[in-house]
Design a protein around this motif. Structure first.
Motif, mmCIF file in Angstrom:
data_model
loop_
_atom_site.group_PDB
_atom_site.id
_atom_site.type_symbol
_atom_site.label_atom_id
_atom_site.label_comp_id
_atom_site.label_asym_id
_atom_site.label_seq_id
_atom_site.Cartn_x
_atom_site.Cartn_y
_atom_site.Cartn_z
ATOM 1 N N LEU A 149 2.469 -4.054 -18.378
ATOM 2 C CA LEU A 149 2.666 -3.638 -16.992
ATOM 3 C C LEU A 149 3.266 -2.227 -16.964
ATOM 4 N N ALA A 150 2.693 -1.361 -16.140
ATOM 5 C CA ALA A 150 3.234 0.001 -16.037
ATOM 6 C C ALA A 150 4.609 -0.050 -15.377
ATOM 7 N N PRO A 151 5.488 0.880 -15.707
ATOM 8 C CA PRO A 151 6.790 0.924 -15.032
ATOM 9 C C PRO A 151 6.599 1.128 -13.534
ATOM 10 N N GLY A 152 7.465 0.563 -12.727
ATOM 11 C CA GLY A 152 7.378 0.781 -11.283
ATOM 12 C C GLY A 152 7.808 -0.436 -10.490
ATOM 13 N N LEU A 153 7.675 -0.297 -9.186
ATOM 14 C CA LEU A 153 8.075 -1.342 -8.243
ATOM 15 C C LEU A 153 6.822 -2.068 -7.769
ATOM 16 N N TYR A 154 6.832 -3.398 -7.874
ATOM 17 C CA TYR A 154 5.667 -4.214 -7.500
ATOM 18 C C TYR A 154 6.038 -5.096 -6.310
ATOM 19 N N LEU A 155 5.304 -4.948 -5.206
ATOM 20 C CA LEU A 155 5.551 -5.811 -4.035
ATOM 21 C C LEU A 155 4.552 -6.951 -4.105
ATOM 22 N N VAL A 156 5.042 -8.111 -4.436
ATOM 23 C CA VAL A 156 4.145 -9.222 -4.775
ATOM 24 C C VAL A 156 4.104 -10.256 -3.645
ATOM 25 N N ALA A 157 2.913 -10.454 -3.090
ATOM 26 C CA ALA A 157 2.770 -11.488 -2.057
ATOM 27 C C ALA A 157 2.732 -12.864 -2.721
ATOM 28 N N THR A 158 3.374 -13.824 -2.081
ATOM 29 C CA THR A 158 3.390 -15.204 -2.596
ATOM 30 C C THR A 158 2.833 -16.126 -1.504
ATOM 31 N N PRO A 159 2.484 -17.372 -1.841
ATOM 32 C CA PRO A 159 1.855 -18.259 -0.849
ATOM 33 C C PRO A 159 2.736 -18.507 0.385
ATOM 34 N N ILE A 160 2.083 -18.795 1.516
ATOM 35 C CA ILE A 160 2.821 -19.162 2.741
ATOM 36 C C ILE A 160 2.778 -20.679 2.944
ATOM 37 N N GLY A 161 2.445 -21.403 1.926
ATOM 38 C CA GLY A 161 2.403 -22.864 2.027
ATOM 39 C C GLY A 161 1.623 -23.450 0.871
ATOM 40 N N ASN A 162 0.397 -23.003 0.727
ATOM 41 C CA ASN A 162 -0.477 -23.575 -0.289
ATOM 42 C C ASN A 162 -0.358 -22.772 -1.589
ATOM 43 N N LEU A 163 0.131 -23.439 -2.634
ATOM 44 C CA LEU A 163 0.385 -22.725 -3.896
ATOM 45 C C LEU A 163 -0.877 -22.148 -4.520
ATOM 46 N N GLU A 164 -2.036 -22.688 -4.120
ATOM 47 C CA GLU A 164 -3.284 -22.137 -4.663
ATOM 48 C C GLU A 164 -3.528 -20.705 -4.192
ATOM 49 N N ASP A 165 -2.775 -20.278 -3.206
ATOM 50 C CA ASP A 165 -2.981 -18.925 -2.685
ATOM 51 C C ASP A 165 -2.275 -17.842 -3.496
ATOM 52 N N ILE A 166 -1.622 -18.202 -4.571
ATOM 53 C CA ILE A 166 -1.062 -17.161 -5.456
ATOM 54 C C ILE A 166 -2.251 -16.501 -6.155
ATOM 55 N N THR A 167 -2.161 -15.211 -6.423
ATOM 56 C CA THR A 167 -3.299 -14.569 -7.103
ATOM 57 C C THR A 167 -3.033 -14.473 -8.610
#
Ligand code: SAM
Length: 301
Positions: A20-38
């Protein structure tokens, strides 16, 4: 398996191995259904040096589920300032920091904005890792126009301020999107009705991506009485208001057939295209509009 699939797989594999390159990562997480993680979110969360979480206990459940052992640190509205300084110092040294909120996309009605501004000012790279978001999920399935929309986050909790905020809305051609708490939704709908009238078309998206996901579509008066009839209103809610063009009550509306005919004449488009436009403007599905058109045409025969 086609050569393309193989190369996609290799690509996925090699990307997974890439540091992973150095830096800040804004990571979206699921809003209910865990399958929605990428897949990308999982890789970033695994490879980051630290994960800054709105609530470490909440995020830990997600990390445990995916067997991710990256250390966490709290980052919420009460320590955003001091924590930002500390994290920026690490980022300057080349750290990889992921930011997550309790659910959905960081920075959208959630912490994130301050550290992004500070990272950019410090010359640190910022990477969005897109994923679930309640507003967009609600909007795309609402049936309301999506060409123009305005996201407002939460309306003020105080009645007077809420009403003023509604009165100040630009009612041109944009769909308005709000987050709302279940214990306030009836009061808010009452305000919407008093400001825009009982025929204002609204959509409520509740418990998106979860087991009891529900969409309520109709006039504000209808939805108020539907929700009032329930013992309680629970769950997470996105409230959407149709643009002024789509707000007329069904009983005062031109017939759907007349609207379709007028559009065909003024724009020279096919019946099907006109029907799709009218359906969108009314906030109803294409097949529902088609059935209504047939009913109206049968009545005239
Ligand atoms: N950052 C998040 C996002 O990207 O959607 C939103 C965080 S905000 C603090 C939480 C609000 O988002 C909830 O009160 C609710 O209005 C809305 N929300 C979150 N998850 C939802 C869901 N599954 N269904 C409907 N609304 C949801």
């Amino acid at each position: 398996m086609s050569p393309n699939q193989i190369s996609d797989q290799n690509n996925l594999q090699s990307r997974d191995d890439r540091p992973l390159a150095p830096g800040l990562y804004l990571v979206a997480t699921p809003i209910g259904n865990l399958e929605d993680i990428t897949l990308r979110a999982l890789r970033v969360l695994r490879q980051a040096d630290r994960i800054a979480c709105e609530d470490t206990r909440q995020t830990q459940k997600l990390l445990n589920h995916f067997e991710i052992r990256t250390p966490t640190v709290s980052y919420h509205m009460h320590n955003e300032g001091s924590r930002t300084e500390e994290l920026i110092a690490e980022l300057r040294q080349g750290a990889r920091i992921a930011v997550v909120s309790d659910a959905g996309t960081p920075g959208i009605a959630d912490p994130g904005g301050q550290i992004v501004a500070a990272a950019l000012a410090a010359g640190v790279d910022v990477f969005p890792i897109p994923g679930a978001n309640a507003a967009i999920s609600g909007l795309i399935a609402s049936g309301l126009p999506t060409e123009h929309f305005t996201f407002h986050g939460f309306l003020p909790a105080k009645a007077g301020q809420r009403k003023t905020a509604l009165e100040d809305l630009d009612r041109s051609d944009a769909t308005h999107i709000f987050y709302e708490a279940p214990h306030r939704i009836l009061d808010t709908l009452a305000d919407v009705e008093s400001v825009f009238g009982p025929a204002q078309h609204v959509v409520i998206a509740r418990e998106l991506t979860k087991l009891h996901e529900e969409f309520l579509r109709g006039t504000v008066a209808d939805l108020r009485s539907q929700l009032n009839a329930r013992a309680s209103v629970r769950g997470e809610i996105v409230l959407m208001l149709a643009p002024a063009a789509a707000e007329t009550a069904p009983e005062t509306k031109a017939t759907l057939a007349a609207e379709v005919a007028a559009l065909r004449k003024s724009e020279g488009i096919s019946e099907m295209d006109a029907l799709k436009r009218v359906a969108r403007e009314r906030g109803i599905g294409k097949s529902e509009a088609y059935r209504e058109l047939q009913r109206e045409q049968n009545r005239l025969r």
